[in-house]
Design a protein around this motif. Structure first.
Motif, short mmCIF file in Angstrom:
data_model
loop_
_atom_site.label_atom_id
_atom_site.label_comp_id
_atom_site.label_asym_id
_atom_site.label_seq_id
_atom_site.Cartn_x
_atom_site.Cartn_y
_atom_site.Cartn_z
N SER A 216 0.84 -1.20 0.00
CA SER A 216 0.00 0.00 0.00
C SER A 216 0.88 1.25 0.00
CB SER A 216 -0.91 0.02 1.23
OG SER A 216 -1.40 1.30 1.51
N PRO A 217 0.65 2.18 -0.91
CA PRO A 217 1.40 3.44 -0.89
C PRO A 217 1.23 4.19 0.43
CG PRO A 217 0.21 3.19 -2.97
CD PRO A 217 -0.28 2.10 -2.06
N THR A 218 0.04 4.07 1.02
CA THR A 218 -0.21 4.75 2.29
C THR A 218 0.70 4.21 3.40
OG1 THR A 218 -2.51 5.24 1.75
CG2 THR A 218 -1.93 5.21 4.09
N VAL A 219 0.74 2.89 3.53
CA VAL A 219 1.57 2.28 4.57
C VAL A 219 3.05 2.52 4.28
CG1 VAL A 219 2.11 0.16 5.81
CG2 VAL A 219 -0.21 0.55 5.00
N HIS A 220 3.41 2.50 3.02
CA HIS A 220 4.79 2.80 2.64
C HIS A 220 5.20 4.18 3.13
CE1 HIS A 220 7.97 4.11 -0.31
NE2 HIS A 220 8.46 2.94 0.05
N ALA A 221 4.30 5.16 2.96
CA ALA A 221 4.58 6.52 3.43
C ALA A 221 4.65 6.58 4.95
CB ALA A 221 3.50 7.47 2.91
N ILE B 31 5.54 4.19 7.06
CA ILE B 31 6.78 3.57 7.52
C ILE B 31 7.96 4.51 7.29
CG2 ILE B 31 8.42 1.69 7.07
CD1 ILE B 31 5.99 -0.11 6.55
N ASN B 32 8.00 5.14 6.11
CA ASN B 32 9.08 6.09 5.83
C ASN B 32 9.07 7.25 6.79
OD1 ASN B 32 10.95 5.75 3.41
ND2 ASN B 32 9.00 5.05 2.55
N LEU B 33 7.90 7.78 7.09
CA LEU B 33 7.81 8.91 8.02
C LEU B 33 8.20 8.50 9.43
CD1 LEU B 33 4.62 10.97 7.08
CD2 LEU B 33 6.99 11.73 7.09
N ALA B 34 7.85 7.28 9.83
CA ALA B 34 8.24 6.80 11.15
C ALA B 34 9.76 6.77 11.30
CB ALA B 34 7.65 5.41 11.39
N ILE B 35 10.44 6.34 10.24
CA ILE B 35 11.91 6.28 10.28
C ILE B 35 12.51 7.69 10.23
CG2 ILE B 35 13.96 5.50 9.02
CD1 ILE B 35 12.35 3.06 8.13
N GLU B 36 11.90 8.57 9.49
CA GLU B 36 12.44 9.93 9.33
C GLU B 36 12.18 10.81 10.56
OE1 GLU B 36 14.22 11.52 6.95
OE2 GLU B 36 14.55 9.56 6.00
N ILE C 259 14.32 16.86 5.14
CA ILE C 259 13.96 17.12 3.73
C ILE C 259 13.18 15.94 3.17
CG2 ILE C 259 14.92 17.44 1.42
CD1 ILE C 259 17.24 18.96 2.72
N ARG C 260 13.63 14.74 3.51
CA ARG C 260 12.95 13.53 3.02
C ARG C 260 11.53 13.44 3.57
NH1 ARG C 260 11.16 10.22 -0.48
NH2 ARG C 260 10.94 8.05 0.19
N ALA C 261 11.35 13.73 4.86
CA ALA C 261 10.02 13.66 5.46
C ALA C 261 9.08 14.67 4.81
CB ALA C 261 10.11 13.92 6.96
N GLU C 262 9.60 15.86 4.54
CA GLU C 262 8.78 16.89 3.91
C GLU C 262 8.39 16.47 2.49
OE1 GLU C 262 9.18 21.58 2.71
OE2 GLU C 262 10.10 20.89 4.59
N GLN C 263 9.31 15.86 1.77
CA GLN C 263 9.01 15.38 0.42
C GLN C 263 7.90 14.33 0.43
OE1 GLN C 263 12.90 14.01 -0.77
NE2 GLN C 263 13.45 15.98 -1.73
N ILE C 264 7.95 13.45 1.42
CA ILE C 264 6.92 12.40 1.54
C ILE C 264 5.56 13.03 1.76
CG2 ILE C 264 6.10 10.49 2.97
CD1 ILE C 264 9.10 9.90 3.57
N LEU C 265 5.48 13.99 2.65
CA LEU C 265 4.20 14.63 2.96
C LEU C 265 3.69 15.46 1.78
CD1 LEU C 265 4.95 15.67 6.64
CD2 LEU C 265 3.13 14.12 5.91
N ARG C 266 4.56 16.14 1.09
CA ARG C 266 4.13 16.95 -0.05
C ARG C 266 3.61 16.09 -1.20
NH1 ARG C 266 5.09 22.29 0.20
NH2 ARG C 266 6.62 23.08 1.73
N GLY D 243 -9.10 16.96 6.55
CA GLY D 243 -9.12 15.58 6.98
C GLY D 243 -7.80 15.11 7.53
N SER D 244 -7.67 13.78 7.65
CA SER D 244 -6.45 13.17 8.17
C SER D 244 -5.44 12.97 7.04
CB SER D 244 -6.78 11.82 8.81
OG SER D 244 -7.65 11.99 9.91
N VAL D 245 -4.20 12.96 7.41
CA VAL D 245 -3.14 12.77 6.43
C VAL D 245 -3.23 11.38 5.81
CG1 VAL D 245 -0.64 12.62 6.12
CG2 VAL D 245 -1.62 14.39 7.61
N PHE D 246 -3.56 10.38 6.65
CA PHE D 246 -3.59 9.00 6.18
C PHE D 246 -4.99 8.40 6.31
CE2 PHE D 246 0.77 9.67 7.82
CZ PHE D 246 1.44 9.54 6.61
N SER D 247 -5.30 7.49 5.38
CA SER D 247 -6.60 6.81 5.44
C SER D 247 -6.65 5.82 6.59
CB SER D 247 -6.87 6.08 4.12
OG SER D 247 -5.82 5.17 3.81
N LEU D 248 -5.48 5.36 7.04
CA LEU D 248 -5.44 4.49 8.23
C LEU D 248 -5.45 5.39 9.46
CD1 LEU D 248 -2.81 1.73 7.33
CD2 LEU D 248 -5.28 1.52 7.40
N THR D 249 -6.58 5.45 10.14
CA THR D 249 -6.71 6.36 11.29
C THR D 249 -6.73 5.61 12.61
OG1 THR D 249 -9.11 6.34 11.02
CG2 THR D 249 -7.89 8.12 9.94
#
Length: 295
Positions: A142-147, A149-154, A194-201, A209-215
């Motif tokens: 899922s692109p959502t979960v991928h984002a 996980i990336n944000l959690a690490i960043e 910078i990476r975290a901001e790129q992911i969010l943008r 609403g919420s950033v992610f569909s998984l709430t």
């Protein structure tokens, strides 16, 4: 009694441990920020789980609870897991004392906490190969979960913080995320790499609403478990990504700054979450040598 400090033990002969647990589940847990988690911590103390639940409070002794502890260890539970259950029981007992005019019951749980060894804590981190496998499996899942996980690490954000994150708290122009409340009860600002901001943008934007569909935090956990299974990664929890983030950021900022970023109220937590590998420690000491030589 003349000083009005006497507390009668009579209520102890009318209430059971199960009564205490039920009272807390019905009234005390609702005041917690995570009511379901508060109730789950009392599962081992319920009538369908342990015969201790039917015991009158007057009949409970530290010896009985220490026997219970030994049984939980025999079942393979770690001391850290058992300690969480004991702390839940302690909270329930303390909640019931003023409501039922009970004497202090801390003598029941104090020996348990003394007996339980203080765990060293998890030091699980991602290897380079595991990170590649994890990201590949997450992207396919899922692109959502991928984002997420990336944000959690960043950023080191917790699953609950990511699950409930509204766009109104994401201040991209100022390069940080503002949390009104976190696990320790205080709000904090989380700087964005910078990476975290790129992911969010790159995410679809819904301003209200919420950033992610998984709430739901549990939904993130379930998805993460499936992804790890598909990637063949064992013994990795979503919360380990917070350790990973702290360990990556720690060499580049003072401990006080690290504590501020992660919302820790003591520097001791920095030692718990900063788990450098041997090569990282070598790099740090060599970097310090180079800096001294240049000076």
């Amino acid at each position: 009694m003349a000083r009005h400090t006497y507390i009668s033990p009579a209520p102890l002969r009318r209430k059971t441990l199960g009564d205490v647990v039920q009272l807390y589940c019905d009234q005390g847990a609702t005041k917690s920020r995570n009511a379901d988690k508060a109730r789950a911590g009392l599962n081992p103390w319920k009538a369908d789980t342990t015969p201790l639940a039917t015991r009158l409070l007057s009949d409970l002794t530290p010896a009985l609870l220490l026997d219970w502890l030994d049984g939980e260890r025999d079942r393979g539970l770690t001391d850290d897991s058992i300690r969480r259950y004991v702390m839940s029981l302690r909270a329930a007992l303390k909640f019931s004392e003023p409501r039922w005019s009970l004497p202090s019951l801390s003598h029941l749980t104090d020996p348990l906490l003394t007996e339980l060894a203080i765990g060293a804590g998890r030091e699980r981190r991602l290897t380079t190969d595991e990170e590649a496998l994890l990201m590949t499996a997450a992207r396919a899942y899922s692109p959502t979960v991928h984002a997420i996980i990336n944000l959690a690490i960043e950023t080191g954000m917790r699953r609950g913080e990511l699950a409930g994150l509204p766009w109104s708290s994401v201040l991209l122009d100022q390069h940080f995320v503002r949390l009104d409340i976190s696990k320790n009860g205080s709000g904090r600002e989380i700087p964005l790499s910078i990476r975290a901001e790129q992911i969010l943008r790159a995410l679809p934007r819904d301003s209200v609403g919420s950033v992610f569909s998984l709430t739901s935090a549990d939904s993130i956990t379930k998805a993460f478990v499936r992804i790890c299974s598909r990637a063949g990664i064992k013994n990795l929890r979503f919360h380990d990504l917070r350790h990973e983030a702290a360990s990556r950021i720690a060499p580049h900022v003072p401990a006080t700054t690290l504590a501020k970023i992660f919302g820790w109220k003591t520097l001791q937590m920095a030692l718990r979450y900063y788990n450098p590998s041997a090569p990282e420690l070598v790099s740090a000491i060599r970097g310090a040598e180079t800096a001294r030589a240049a000076a």
